[in-house]
Design a protein around this motif. Structure first.
Motif, PDB file in Angstrom:
ATOM      1  N   TYR A 118      40.253 112.527 -26.105  1.00 25.40           N
ATOM      2  CA  TYR A 118      41.524 113.168 -25.757  1.00 25.40           C
ATOM      3  C   TYR A 118      42.610 112.145 -25.448  1.00 25.40           C
ATOM      4  CZ  TYR A 118      40.212 118.082 -25.851  1.00 25.40           C
ATOM      5  OH  TYR A 118      39.856 119.334 -26.277  1.00 25.40           O
ATOM      6  N   THR A 119      42.269 111.090 -24.734  1.00 22.71           N
ATOM      7  CA  THR A 119      43.294 110.087 -24.418  1.00 22.71           C
ATOM      8  C   THR A 119      43.713 109.316 -25.666  1.00 22.71           C
ATOM      9  OG1 THR A 119      41.586 108.485 -23.779  1.00 22.71           O
ATOM     10  CG2 THR A 119      42.554 109.835 -22.027  1.00 22.71           C
ATOM     11  N   LEU A 120      42.776 109.022 -26.563  1.00 21.29           N
ATOM     12  CA  LEU A 120      43.111 108.293 -27.790  1.00 21.29           C
ATOM     13  C   LEU A 120      43.981 109.119 -28.718  1.00 21.29           C
ATOM     14  CD1 LEU A 120      39.681 106.611 -28.698  1.00 21.29           C
ATOM     15  CD2 LEU A 120      41.802 105.409 -28.136  1.00 21.29           C
ATOM     16  N   LEU A 121      43.643 110.390 -28.879  1.00 21.04           N
ATOM     17  CA  LEU A 121      44.316 111.223 -29.874  1.00 21.04           C
ATOM     18  C   LEU A 121      45.578 111.893 -29.343  1.00 21.04           C
ATOM     19  CD1 LEU A 121      41.568 110.780 -31.288  1.00 21.04           C
ATOM     20  CD2 LEU A 121      41.756 113.120 -32.151  1.00 21.04           C
ATOM     21  N   PHE A 122      45.565 112.299 -28.069  1.00 26.43           N
ATOM     22  CA  PHE A 122      46.645 113.141 -27.567  1.00 26.43           C
ATOM     23  C   PHE A 122      47.455 112.520 -26.431  1.00 26.43           C
ATOM     24  CE2 PHE A 122      43.119 116.319 -28.619  1.00 26.43           C
ATOM     25  CZ  PHE A 122      43.490 116.374 -29.961  1.00 26.43           C
ATOM     26  N   ALA A 123      47.111 111.304 -26.028  1.00 27.68           N
ATOM     27  CA  ALA A 123      47.835 110.613 -24.957  1.00 27.68           C
ATOM     28  C   ALA A 123      47.775 111.382 -23.636  1.00 27.68           C
ATOM     29  CB  ALA A 123      49.294 110.368 -25.358  1.00 27.68           C
ATOM     30  N   ARG A 124      46.685 112.100 -23.411  1.00 24.02           N
ATOM     31  CA  ARG A 124      46.511 112.838 -22.160  1.00 24.02           C
ATOM     32  C   ARG A 124      45.028 113.048 -21.906  1.00 24.02           C
ATOM     33  NH1 ARG A 124      44.808 118.013 -22.903  1.00 24.02           N
ATOM     34  NH2 ARG A 124      45.099 118.957 -24.984  1.00 24.02           N
ATOM     35  N   SER A 125      44.705 113.467 -20.689  1.00 30.64           N
ATOM     36  CA  SER A 125      43.325 113.794 -20.338  1.00 30.64           C
ATOM     37  C   SER A 125      42.983 115.203 -20.813  1.00 30.64           C
ATOM     38  CB  SER A 125      43.122 113.714 -18.820  1.00 30.64           C
ATOM     39  OG  SER A 125      43.374 112.412 -18.355  1.00 30.64           O
ATOM     40  N   ALA A 126      41.724 115.447 -21.013  1.00 31.01           N
ATOM     41  CA  ALA A 126      41.274 116.795 -21.356  1.00 31.01           C
ATOM     42  C   ALA A 126      41.426 117.699 -20.137  1.00 31.01           C
ATOM     43  CB  ALA A 126      39.827 116.765 -21.808  1.00 31.01           C
ATOM     44  N   TRP A 131      28.669 114.638 -33.399  1.00 36.32           N
ATOM     45  CA  TRP A 131      29.823 113.857 -32.961  1.00 36.32           C
ATOM     46  C   TRP A 131      30.816 113.645 -34.093  1.00 36.32           C
ATOM     47  CZ3 TRP A 131      31.821 113.080 -28.444  1.00 36.32           C
ATOM     48  CH2 TRP A 131      31.010 113.169 -27.311  1.00 36.32           C
ATOM     49  N   GLU A 132      30.332 113.378 -35.297  1.00 37.13           N
ATOM     50  CA  GLU A 132      31.241 113.235 -36.442  1.00 37.13           C
ATOM     51  C   GLU A 132      31.991 114.541 -36.713  1.00 37.13           C
ATOM     52  OE1 GLU A 132      28.224 112.094 -36.315  1.00 37.13           O
ATOM     53  OE2 GLU A 132      28.217 109.998 -36.997  1.00 37.13           O
ATOM     54  N   THR A 133      31.287 115.669 -36.611  1.00 38.90           N
ATOM     55  CA  THR A 133      31.935 116.962 -36.846  1.00 38.90           C
ATOM     56  C   THR A 133      33.005 117.223 -35.787  1.00 38.90           C
ATOM     57  OG1 THR A 133      29.883 117.824 -37.791  1.00 38.90           O
ATOM     58  CG2 THR A 133      31.529 119.441 -37.089  1.00 38.90           C
ATOM     59  N   TYR A 134      32.684 116.915 -34.528  1.00 42.23           N
ATOM     60  CA  TYR A 134      33.631 117.120 -33.429  1.00 42.23           C
ATOM     61  C   TYR A 134      34.883 116.255 -33.644  1.00 42.23           C
ATOM     62  CZ  TYR A 134      35.340 117.426 -28.600  1.00 42.23           C
ATOM     63  OH  TYR A 134      36.102 117.639 -27.478  1.00 42.23           O
ATOM     64  N   CYS A 135      34.688 114.987 -33.970  1.00 41.08           N
ATOM     65  CA  CYS A 135      35.834 114.087 -34.188  1.00 41.08           C
ATOM     66  C   CYS A 135      36.651 114.523 -35.404  1.00 41.08           C
ATOM     67  CB  CYS A 135      35.343 112.656 -34.361  1.00 41.08           C
ATOM     68  SG  CYS A 135      34.704 111.911 -32.839  1.00 41.08           S
ATOM     69  N   HIS A 136      35.956 114.981 -36.451  1.00 36.49           N
ATOM     70  CA  HIS A 136      36.652 115.479 -37.640  1.00 36.49           C
ATOM     71  C   HIS A 136      37.577 116.637 -37.253  1.00 36.49           C
ATOM     72  CE1 HIS A 136      36.144 116.435 -42.225  1.00 36.49           C
ATOM     73  NE2 HIS A 136      37.368 116.699 -41.820  1.00 36.49           N
ATOM     74  N   ALA A 137      37.057 117.573 -36.486  1.00 38.19           N
ATOM     75  CA  ALA A 137      37.867 118.727 -36.076  1.00 38.19           C
ATOM     76  C   ALA A 137      39.053 118.289 -35.224  1.00 38.19           C
ATOM     77  CB  ALA A 137      36.997 119.721 -35.310  1.00 38.19           C
ATOM     78  N   LEU A 170      40.654 115.435 -35.342  1.00 35.52           N
ATOM     79  CA  LEU A 170      41.648 114.785 -36.192  1.00 35.52           C
ATOM     80  C   LEU A 170      42.459 115.798 -37.002  1.00 35.52           C
ATOM     81  CD1 LEU A 170      39.536 111.763 -37.500  1.00 35.52           C
ATOM     82  CD2 LEU A 170      41.417 111.669 -35.845  1.00 35.52           C
ATOM     83  N   LEU A 171      41.925 117.010 -37.139  1.00 30.73           N
ATOM     84  CA  LEU A 171      42.633 118.078 -37.850  1.00 30.73           C
ATOM     85  C   LEU A 171      43.419 118.985 -36.908  1.00 30.73           C
ATOM     86  CD1 LEU A 171      39.920 119.333 -40.394  1.00 30.73           C
ATOM     87  CD2 LEU A 171      41.710 117.639 -40.734  1.00 30.73           C
ATOM     88  N   SER A 172      43.322 118.752 -35.625  1.00 32.26           N
ATOM     89  CA  SER A 172      43.939 119.677 -34.668  1.00 32.26           C
ATOM     90  C   SER A 172      45.457 119.589 -34.716  1.00 32.26           C
ATOM     91  CB  SER A 172      43.460 119.352 -33.244  1.00 32.26           C
ATOM     92  OG  SER A 172      43.871 118.044 -32.884  1.00 32.26           O
ATOM     93  N   ASN A 173      46.101 120.705 -34.400  1.00 35.21           N
ATOM     94  CA  ASN A 173      47.563 120.746 -34.392  1.00 35.21           C
ATOM     95  C   ASN A 173      48.150 119.708 -33.457  1.00 35.21           C
ATOM     96  OD1 ASN A 173      47.918 122.659 -36.325  1.00 35.21           O
ATOM     97  ND2 ASN A 173      48.420 124.327 -34.936  1.00 35.21           N
ATOM     98  N   GLU A 174      47.516 119.514 -32.314  1.00 36.64           N
ATOM     99  CA  GLU A 174      48.090 118.591 -31.334  1.00 36.64           C
ATOM    100  C   GLU A 174      48.120 117.163 -31.867  1.00 36.64           C
ATOM    101  OE1 GLU A 174      47.798 117.396 -26.591  1.00 36.64           O
ATOM    102  OE2 GLU A 174      46.447 118.906 -27.425  1.00 36.64           O
ATOM    103  N   PHE A 175      47.166 116.823 -32.739  1.00 39.23           N
ATOM    104  CA  PHE A 175      47.162 115.484 -33.318  1.00 39.23           C
ATOM    105  C   PHE A 175      48.164 115.382 -34.465  1.00 39.23           C
ATOM    106  CE2 PHE A 175      45.304 112.115 -36.089  1.00 39.23           C
ATOM    107  CZ  PHE A 175      45.386 111.067 -35.181  1.00 39.23           C
ATOM    108  N   ILE A 176      48.328 116.455 -35.222  1.00 38.68           N
ATOM    109  CA  ILE A 176      49.146 116.423 -36.440  1.00 38.68           C
ATOM    110  C   ILE A 176      50.615 116.722 -36.143  1.00 38.68           C
ATOM    111  CG2 ILE A 176      49.469 117.560 -38.683  1.00 38.68           C
ATOM    112  CD1 ILE A 176      46.484 117.944 -38.826  1.00 38.68           C
TER     113      ILE A 176
END
Length: 779
Positions: free
Chosen positions: A730-738, A762-768, A770-776
């Motif tokens: 969460y911190t890497l992708l969204f700049a915030r805590s979960a 874990w790969e499936t979780y990270c894949h999802a 990276l596709l999340s709206n908050e990341f994109i």
């Protein structure tokens, strides 16, 4: 891979969105520009004699010279069925397939039939008549330039007084006062500021195209000083990543390509122009100088051969195949089309005007005459594309001679290798000679930039008859073009001296220096300074706010949009010039504004956010998305400049800026992600949501590799427990805590997978993720 149920839901949503988008296709400015440049000339030449308001007798009660007349049809019914060429009487007639054969004196050329068919298939868009388009500027006796100069975009700049506002504590910059005054006039109020984490992520993507690291976010959050945000802006503006992000922004306008057609001068060094642009942004080159160098750096006393790559703006122009066995009459049209493309790219990029629409007739809407068009086209007819070295002519002379010798030796070797048996000893001797010449000639490997030289291009017959083919002659003297009747170079009219546009200068003077490139560049930033500054300021505003003050960034004419905040645009443009045309100053002015720092969660009273009562959320471009994935996974390589690398190369971890752009064979990955067509000037990206994008997101090697790399990063960082691993993602992708709920969802997910003995969770979780709206998306 995501589960089949998740995949089905995603694809269903994407298909639904795609079908909605397809059903909603209103005409765009580009549609109308296409009509004026390609369709109206055909109708005028072949149809209007019998089917227009000016015809002595209107045959079949059918007129084709206005949108209203086209929609009304004639005695035989509708002439056009938008989107269905086979059902359109007009297309049936020009194909000689129905009851009518038009024009009766002979069938149109196949290319013209295809062009008209394409127009109908794309919607048969016809510009509506606009107030004043034929009664003020474009009168029966010509163009009234004085009336034309009264249009808002041709007016001189003035720096208006700040308007009064009620919330005097809200504005942080002059721009805010104009924005707030427009809001309050409509009963709107600004929303609250974005939180610091959101603001920093927005800033990083805006200036560098990359996300901040968790450490950078925490440092900013901890900095309570009043200058904390300003310091971040300055630091990012001084970073090389800033030049890369904004260099790519400019390359859209410049229709940049790394590879192009085989008949062009080689483009193996096209990256020299890309790198020059990046460095120009990093150095905050004044925009006026930026314009001058791209059009005429070789004619400036203050620049040297190392600046030659700047000429890539013209040197990498699209060109078209010229089969010289064909008659010169055909080749003349092809060459004239190339001149038109350069007029279009220069006028729309720097002036926000569609000058190329005046090739066949005076502009139907703007005070631009056909003579104006040919005055500008003569500049480009007086120069030709050529590779040029990054060293002086004297230094290059021995290199040129050595390369010619090597070329001859290589041709000799090629002949010898066709013999049987191959005379290997002779081949080896020649190969040795080549190696010796290359190693002993100083600067032998000096790069060759795609540029231009002042030599006019003339298309002439190779013999006395058309059947003997064509040859191209390059002459040292410049070429004042005749005004082609209806745009046809085989029907020349009066010769038009090379000069600037009449509406932008009171007394246009003929260009005297070579091709006129330097005088054209200087006129753009002097005679047309007000317009040029407005266009650039609007482009930067659009990039920062997600919508322009003028919503047609490359059309400031009558068919373009009107400014929502005209005083704001003039104020910014006037101060931009006063600040030495500094683009970094412009960035600071906009980014420090309260308007830019608003939250995206404002009032819905202004659904299109025309009046900026909140910040616009925007989706990352493909380049930003891919670069962000590489950065959070720890795989991004920040090497600068140099030759491009194929995007799909498995080991290509460079920024997407450095991926190969091939004009004739664009990467499918770029194509499906709204990358602009490198064949033409692109004023802004047009985001789409398509099923192909969904399939790419779910199944592409890129996403699978980066998901796996993100897992490996967690392993390298020594995170073995589930909770800290989820928190780190969460911190890497969204700049915030979960949030507690997000953390609980993650823990439940992994607990369920562990109970089932599933692999790869874990790969499936990270894949999802990276596709999340908050990341994109950027809030």
């Amino acid at each position: 891979m995501l589960s089949s149920s998740v995949r089905s839901l995603v694809l269903a949503g994407l298909l639904s969105l795609a079908s909605v988008a397809a059903a909603q296709s209103p005409a765009t400015t580009a549609d109308y520009e296409y009509f004026e440049r390609k369709i109206r000339p055909l109708l005028s030449e072949h149809c209007y004699e019998c089917h227009s308001a000016s015809a002595q007798t209107v045959h079949g009660s059918l007129k084709l010279d206005s949108a209203q007349a086209l929609n009304a049809g004639g005695d035989s019914g509708a002439a056009v069925v938008a989107g269905d060429s086979d059902a359109s009487l007009l297309i049936q007639s020009i194909r000689y397939e129905g009851d009518y054969e038009m024009p009766p004196q002979g069938k149109l050329a196949e290319q013209d039939i295809l062009e008209l068919t394409r127009w109908v298939e794309q919607g048969a868009y016809f510009p509506p008549a606009m107030p004043g388009s034929h009664t003020a500027e474009n009168t029966a006796s010509g163009i009234d330039y004085e009336a034309g100069r009264q249009f808002w975009s041709f007016q001189p700049l003035s720096q208006p007084e700040l308007p009064p506002v009620d919330r005097v504590d809200w504005p942080q910059t002059r721009s805010d006062s104009f924005v707030l005054a427009a809001m309050e006039e409509r009963g709107l109020a600004p929303t609250s500021p974005a939180d610091k984490r959101t603001l920093l992520r927005r800033l990083y993507f805006t200036l560098t195209g990359l996300p901040p690291t968790p450490e950078q976010v925490e440092d900013f959050v901890a900095d309570r000083s009043d200058a904390a945000f300003s310091k971040q802006i300055d630091r990012l503006l001084d970073s090389p990543e800033y030049g890369e992000k904004w260099g790519r922004w400019w390359l859209d306008l410049a229709r940049y390509t790394d590879r192009t057609a085989s008949w062009l001068p080689q483009t193996t060094q096209a990256h020299l122009y890309r790198d020059w642009v990046v460095n120009a942004f990093c150095d905050d080159m004044p925009y006026a100088e930026f314009v001058h160098r791209q059009l005429a750096t070789d004619l400036l006393p203050s620049t040297g051969p190392e600046d030659i790559p700047a000429l890539g703006f013209i040197g990498l122009s699209p060109t078209y195949w010229k089969e010289l066995k064909l008659p010169s009459e055909i080749i003349k049209v092809i060459v004239a089309d190339e001149w038109e493309e350069r007029v279009d790219a220069v006028s729309r990029t720097f002036l926000g005007l569609t000058v190329a629409c005046a090739r066949c007739h005076d502009h139907k809407f703007d005070p631009i005459s056909a003579d104006d068009y040919y005055a500008m086209a003569g500049v480009f007819a007086s120069c030709r594309l050529s590779e040029r070295p990054l060293i002086g002519e004297e230094e290059f002379a021995p290199v040129q001679a050595a390369r010619a010798t090597v070329e001859g030796l290589e041709a000799e070797i090629a002949k010898l290798k066709k013999l049987k048996p191959i005379p290997q000893e002779k081949v080896d001797s020649l190969t040795h000679q080549i190696a010796e010449i290359q190693s002993t000639t100083e600067h032998y490997d000096t790069p060759m930039a795609n540029a231009v030289i002042d030599e006019s291009v003339h298309v002439v017959r190779a013999g006395k008859t058309p059947q003997e083919g064509t040859q191209l002659e390059y002459r040292a003297e410049p070429y004042d073009l005749p005004s082609f009747i209806r745009g046809n170079p085989n029907r020349p009219g009066p010769v038009i001296p090379r000069r600037f546009l009449t509406v932008l200068t009171r007394e246009p003077q003929a260009f005297q220096i070579g091709s006129g490139r330097l005088e054209l560049a200087q006129a753009i930033t002097s005679d047309a300074a007000s317009l040029t500054a407005r266009v650039l300021v609007n482009r930067v505003w659009l990039a920062h706010f997600g919508r322009g003050i003028v919503d047609t960034p490359s059309n400031f004419g009558r068919q373009g949009g009107r400014p929502t905040h005209p005083q704001l645009l003039d104020d910014l443009a006037a101060r931009f010039i006063a600040q030495g045309w500094s683009i970094k100053w412009l960035h600071r002015e906009l980014l420090l504004s309260a308007a830019w720092q608003q939250s995206t969660q404002g009032s819905q009273a202004d659904p299109d956010n025309t009046w900026l009562s909140r910040m616009n959320r925007r989706r990352l471009t493909f380049e930003e998305w891919r670069d962000a994935m590489l950065q959070v996974s720890g795989e991004l390589t920040l090497s600068r400049g140099g030759p491009a690398v194929a995007l799909e190369e498995p080991d290509n971890h460079r920024r997407t800026l450095y991926a190969t752009v091939n004009r004739r064979d664009i990467s499918p990955t770029l194509m499906i992600h709204d990358f602009p067509d490198p064949n033409q000037h692109s004023p802004q990206r047009s985001p789409t949501t398509t099923a192909l994008q969904g399939l790419f997101a779910l199944n592409s090697p890129l996403l699978a590799q980066q998901a796996q790399a993100l897992v490996h990063r967690l392993d390298r960082e020594g995170l073995s427990e589930t909770e800290p691993r989820v928190e780190r993602i969460y911190t890497l992708l969204f700049a915030r805590s979960a949030t507690p709920n997000e953390l609980a969802l993650g823990l439940d997910y992994f607990e369920a997978h562990e109970a089932q003995g599933s692999q790869g969770s874990w790969e499936t979780y990270c894949h999802a993720m990276l596709l999340s709206n908050e990341f994109i998306y950027i809030d």
